[in-house]
Design an enzyme around this catalytic site. Structure first.
Site, PDB file in Angstrom:
ATOM      1  N   GLU A 145       4.356  27.505  46.867  1.00 22.34           N
ATOM      2  CA  GLU A 145       3.903  27.841  47.983  1.00 22.34           C
ATOM      3  C   GLU A 145       5.188  27.853  49.093  1.00 22.34           C
ATOM      4  O   GLU A 145       5.145  27.219  49.929  1.00 22.34           O
ATOM      5  CB  GLU A 145       2.782  27.089  48.613  1.00 22.34           C
ATOM      6  CG  GLU A 145       1.533  27.264  47.928  1.00 22.34           C
ATOM      7  CD  GLU A 145       0.374  26.477  48.734  1.00 22.34           C
ATOM      8  OE1 GLU A 145       0.359  25.919  49.634  1.00 22.34           O
ATOM      9  OE2 GLU A 145      -0.728  26.663  48.038  1.00 22.34           O
TER      10      GLU A 145
ATOM     11  N   GLU B 135      -3.651  26.814  41.381  1.00 25.97           N
ATOM     12  CA  GLU B 135      -4.555  25.660  42.231  1.00 25.97           C
ATOM     13  C   GLU B 135      -5.716  26.601  42.825  1.00 25.97           C
ATOM     14  O   GLU B 135      -5.697  27.662  43.262  1.00 25.97           O
ATOM     15  CB  GLU B 135      -3.501  24.995  43.617  1.00 25.97           C
ATOM     16  CG  GLU B 135      -2.426  24.093  43.454  1.00 25.97           C
ATOM     17  CD  GLU B 135      -1.864  23.762  44.656  1.00 25.97           C
ATOM     18  OE1 GLU B 135      -2.575  23.786  45.704  1.00 25.97           O
ATOM     19  OE2 GLU B 135      -0.768  23.572  44.652  1.00 25.97           O
TER      20      GLU B 135
HETATM   21  C1  BGP Z   1      -2.117  23.333  48.745  1.00 29.66           C
HETATM   22  C2  BGP Z   1      -0.750  22.417  48.156  1.00 29.66           C
HETATM   23  C3  BGP Z   1      -1.337  21.262  47.773  1.00 29.66           C
HETATM   24  C4  BGP Z   1      -2.659  20.592  48.440  1.00 29.66           C
HETATM   25  C5  BGP Z   1      -3.524  21.768  48.449  1.00 29.66           C
HETATM   26  C6  BGP Z   1      -5.010  21.258  49.402  1.00 29.66           C
HETATM   27  O1  BGP Z   1      -1.744  24.334  49.552  1.00 29.66           O
HETATM   28  O2  BGP Z   1      -0.002  23.214  47.396  1.00 29.66           O
HETATM   29  O3  BGP Z   1      -0.187  20.233  47.949  1.00 29.66           O
HETATM   30  O4  BGP Z   1      -2.408  19.769  49.343  1.00 29.66           O
HETATM   31  O5  BGP Z   1      -3.104  22.873  49.406  1.00 29.66           O
HETATM   32  O6  BGP Z   1      -4.785  21.233  50.532  1.00 29.66           O
HETATM   33  P1  BGP Z   1      -4.992  20.044  51.879  1.00 29.66           P
HETATM   34  O7  BGP Z   1      -4.367  18.712  51.082  1.00 29.66           O
HETATM   35  O8  BGP Z   1      -4.212  20.336  53.057  1.00 29.66           O
HETATM   36  O9  BGP Z   1      -6.418  19.938  51.975  1.00 29.66           O
END
Ligand code: BGP
Length: 460
Positions: free
Chosen positions: A165, A363
């Site tokens: 990202e 993800e």
């Molecule tokens: C994505 C990232 C992850 C993770 C996920 C969940 O954008 O790549 O590292 O953190 O989001 O988001 P959050 O932890 O802000 O709820």
């Protein structure tokens, strides 16, 4: 019954900073998260910093066994740059070499496909001091780091990623102040975006020259932008939103070129980065071999109804307004809309506009607060998470049926982990982490995921 193509990859993703802990142990030096936490701990939820993670650095042997028990046939993690090269360049940390070698060998010994990402928001602090991604010297340090990682672990890793990202460190670090260095500096943001793209292409170039028997890609958070209505002004707003949020990295990464509309906007805003024709050629000639797509929520937008000041500071949202659709399905804990249909739209977009390149969901997941309340007989009954996965998998399957070249589905995440801005507020794991005892317990979703992977599909 929904069935996926043979050999479909099921697994999860994680990142070094969010799982390892031991942030200053065995020679690792600070990255920007360790540094920022030292400087402003109050900016971190519950003042929990990156040293207090699930502790993969010390627990990895047990954790890797859990991968199999939750049905993983693939797993993505990242290398911590400041663990391997504590100063970002120069002397390598032998302890880190030993750690990652053992981790990767053990994952491979379980018969699990190993995906390794080189950069997940975690610039070494010493390199941030010299400007981070704003400095082209840092691009060269990154390429040296990538080359060393390929040399050391190339025989173990099945698929590499150059970045996770990248738009996030651009926007959050240089426009929106969510990540260190928390600047509001559009000129730098554009330079950082360009240098990151260049770093990715240069790492791919080295990778190809080394003739490593693996593939290399990039992970992008491809959030389709949906207009509020079919009104031409709303539609135009969505096109702008996609230029910034999607095409800025997707086009150069897959097609080797920036969209001309984006270049026009950047020019008209007087924000053109420092670049050479040779650098553009490197980007053009070193595109990715496959794509990871992180998807959590759609981007809904509407026309920008206000006239901006002539000297308004550039923000992507000068060109559209984010729009909250009435009646949207919401994950209230994260404030993100749940819209599984977008997975189909992403698949078709890649099929039709991006050479039907091989891709996977890298993800997808649902962070939920106070999961403790769902415990029955010692296990978290996270049926909502299973529903969430099923809903997204249905649309993914539909895209595959219609010819989209998707090879896998990885969820966020394996074991409940530390979140950049939310620490442990929202839990995403297939496996529960008890914060006090560090005990790991497989949730209902972890058991369901194992069946999903064993059956290569699920009952509707
Ligand atoms: C994505 C990232 C992850 C993770 C996920 C969940 O954008 O790549 O590292 O953190 O989001 O988001 P959050 O932890 O802000 O709820």
């Amino acid at each position: 019954m929904i069935r996926f193509p043979e050999g479909f990859l099921f697994g999860s993703a994680s990142s070094a900073t969010q799982t390892e802990g031991a942030s200053l142990k065995d020679g690792k030096k600070q990255n920007i998260w360790d540094l920022w936490y030292e400087l402003e701990p109050y900016k971190f939820r519950d003042q929990i910093g990156p040293d207090e993670t699930s502790g993969f650095y010390d627990n990895y042997k047990e954790d890797i066994k859990l991968l199999k028990q939750t049905g993983h046939n693939s797993y993505r993690t990242s290398i911590s740059w400041s663990r391997l090269f504590p100063d970002g360049f120069g002397e390598i940390n032998q302890k880190a070499v030993e750690f990652y070698t053992d981790v990767f060998e053990r994952i491979k010994a379980e018969g699990i496909e190993l995906f390794v990402n080189l950069y997940h928001f975690d610039m070494p602090a010493s390199l941030q001091e010299i400007g981070g991604w704003d400095n082209k010297q840092v691009v060269e340090y990154y390429v040296s780091y990538a080359k060393k990682a390929f040399e050391l672990f190339g025989h173990l890793v099945d698929r590499w990623f150059t970045f996770n990202e990248p738009i996030v460190h651009v926007e959050c670090g240089y426009l929106l102040q969510y990540h260190y260095p928390m600047e509001v500096n559009p000129k730098k943001a554009v330079q950082v975006a360009f240098n990151t793209q260049l770093a990715s292409a240069k790492a791919i170039k080295v990778f190809k020259e080394m003739e490593i028997n693996a593939k290399i890609g990039i992970i992008l958070n491809l959030t389709p932008a949906y207009p509020r209505s079919n009104h031409p002004e709303d539609v135009k707003a969505a096109e702008y939103a996609e230029l910034f949020a999607k095409k800025s990295f997707l086009d150069p990464s897959v097609l080797g070129k920036y969209p001309k509309e984006l270049v026009e906007v950047i020019k008209s805003e007087n924000l053109m980065p420092d670049y050479t024709d040779e650098e553009l050629k490197i980007i053009e000639e070193n595109t990715v071999e496959f794509l990871g797509v992180n998807y959590y929520q759609p981007l809904r937008v509407r026309q920008m109804p206000y006239r901006l000041l002539d000297d308004a500071i550039f923000m992507p949202t000068n060109y559209y307004l984010p729009y909250e659709m009435p009646g949207r399905r919401l994950n209230p804990y994260r404030g993100w809309e749940i819209y599984p249909d977008a997975v189909y739209d992403i698949g078709i977009d890649i099929r039709d506009n991006y050479n039907n390149i091989e891709w996977l969901i890298s993800e997808n997941g649902m962070g939920v607060e106070d999961e403790e309340r769902f415990r029955v007989d010692g296990q978290i009954q996270d049926d909502y998470r299973i529903e969430f996965f099923k809903d997204h998998l249905k649309f993914l399957h539909k895209a595959i049926e219609e010819g989209s070249n998707c090879i896998g589905y990885q969820v966020w995440t394996f074991i409940d982990c530390w979140s950049w801005l939310n620490a442990y507020k929202n839990r995403y794991g297939l496996v529960e982490l008890n914060l006090e005892t560090k005990k790991r317990t497989i949730k209902k979703s972890g058991e369901w995921f194992k069946k999903l992977s064993e059956n290569n599909g699920f009952e509707l």
